[in-house]
Design a protein around this motif. Structure first.
Motif, PDB file in Angstrom:
ATOM      1  N   GLY A 182       0.818  -1.205   0.000  1.00  0.00           N
ATOM      2  CA  GLY A 182       0.000   0.000   0.000  1.00  0.00           C
ATOM      3  C   GLY A 182       0.851   1.254   0.000  1.00  0.00           C
ATOM      4  O   GLY A 182       2.078   1.208  -0.026  1.00  0.00           O
ATOM      5  N   THR A 183       0.178   2.348   0.017  1.00  0.00           N
ATOM      6  CA  THR A 183       0.896   3.615   0.074  1.00  0.00           C
ATOM      7  C   THR A 183       1.042   4.039   1.529  1.00  0.00           C
ATOM      8  O   THR A 183       0.197   3.741   2.366  1.00  0.00           O
ATOM      9  N   ARG A 184       2.113   4.718   1.821  1.00  0.00           N
ATOM     10  CA  ARG A 184       2.369   5.229   3.167  1.00  0.00           C
ATOM     11  C   ARG A 184       2.448   6.737   3.074  1.00  0.00           C
ATOM     12  O   ARG A 184       2.883   7.297   2.087  1.00  0.00           O
ATOM     13  N   SER A 185       2.068   7.390   4.140  1.00  0.00           N
ATOM     14  CA  SER A 185       2.195   8.848   4.189  1.00  0.00           C
ATOM     15  C   SER A 185       3.093   9.216   5.373  1.00  0.00           C
ATOM     16  O   SER A 185       3.142   8.521   6.385  1.00  0.00           O
ATOM     17  N   TYR A 186       3.805  10.318   5.195  1.00  0.00           N
ATOM     18  CA  TYR A 186       4.818  10.722   6.156  1.00  0.00           C
ATOM     19  C   TYR A 186       4.595  12.172   6.572  1.00  0.00           C
ATOM     20  O   TYR A 186       4.240  13.009   5.748  1.00  0.00           O
ATOM     21  N   LEU A 187       4.840  12.458   7.842  1.00  0.00           N
ATOM     22  CA  LEU A 187       4.853  13.834   8.331  1.00  0.00           C
ATOM     23  C   LEU A 187       6.282  14.151   8.749  1.00  0.00           C
ATOM     24  O   LEU A 187       6.826  13.530   9.654  1.00  0.00           O
ATOM     25  N   PHE A 188       6.881  15.105   8.039  1.00  0.00           N
ATOM     26  CA  PHE A 188       8.186  15.626   8.428  1.00  0.00           C
ATOM     27  C   PHE A 188       7.902  16.796   9.363  1.00  0.00           C
ATOM     28  O   PHE A 188       7.551  17.882   8.916  1.00  0.00           O
ATOM     29  N   SER A 189       8.017  16.564  10.664  1.00  0.00           N
ATOM     30  CA  SER A 189       7.549  17.549  11.644  1.00  0.00           C
ATOM     31  C   SER A 189       8.608  18.562  12.069  1.00  0.00           C
ATOM     32  O   SER A 189       8.295  19.465  12.856  1.00  0.00           O
ATOM     33  N   SER A 190       9.828  18.424  11.574  1.00  0.00           N
ATOM     34  CA  SER A 190      10.900  19.354  11.920  1.00  0.00           C
ATOM     35  C   SER A 190      10.993  19.464  13.448  1.00  0.00           C
ATOM     36  O   SER A 190      11.147  18.460  14.125  1.00  0.00           O
TER      37      SER A 190
END
Length: 81
Positions: free
Chosen positions: A2-10
């Motif tokens: 499946g597809t994954r989503s990412y949060l680059f939260s700094s």
């Protein structure tokens, strides 16, 4: 797969819901809390903060923890700058 989503939260939020408040002139706790609650509306799998540990699964739990803590504070409106 499946597809994954990412949060680059700094530096917004770190593993475990850790936040860093700085005592600098342009720091605003209310805006920080609003940002955390806004990010909580995003759907993502992984949390990739700017430092320390990452979370490849259920990364939202870290943002949820930070948002919960901000929301418990209940800062009054008259504290806005």
């Amino acid at each position: 797969g499946g597809t994954r989503s990412y949060l680059f939260s700094s530096d917004l939020v770190f593993w475990g819901g850790t936040i860093i408040l700085q005592n600098v002139p342009d720091s605003n706790v209310q805006q920080y809390a609003a940002s955390m609650n806004k990010v909580l509306t995003y759907e993502f799998d992984a949390l990739l903060p700017g430092h320390s540990c990452i979370s490849m699964r259920n990364g939202r739990r870290h943002v949820q923890r930070a948002a919960n803590e901000f929301n418990k504070i209940g800062l009054p409106e008259n504290m806005r700058l």
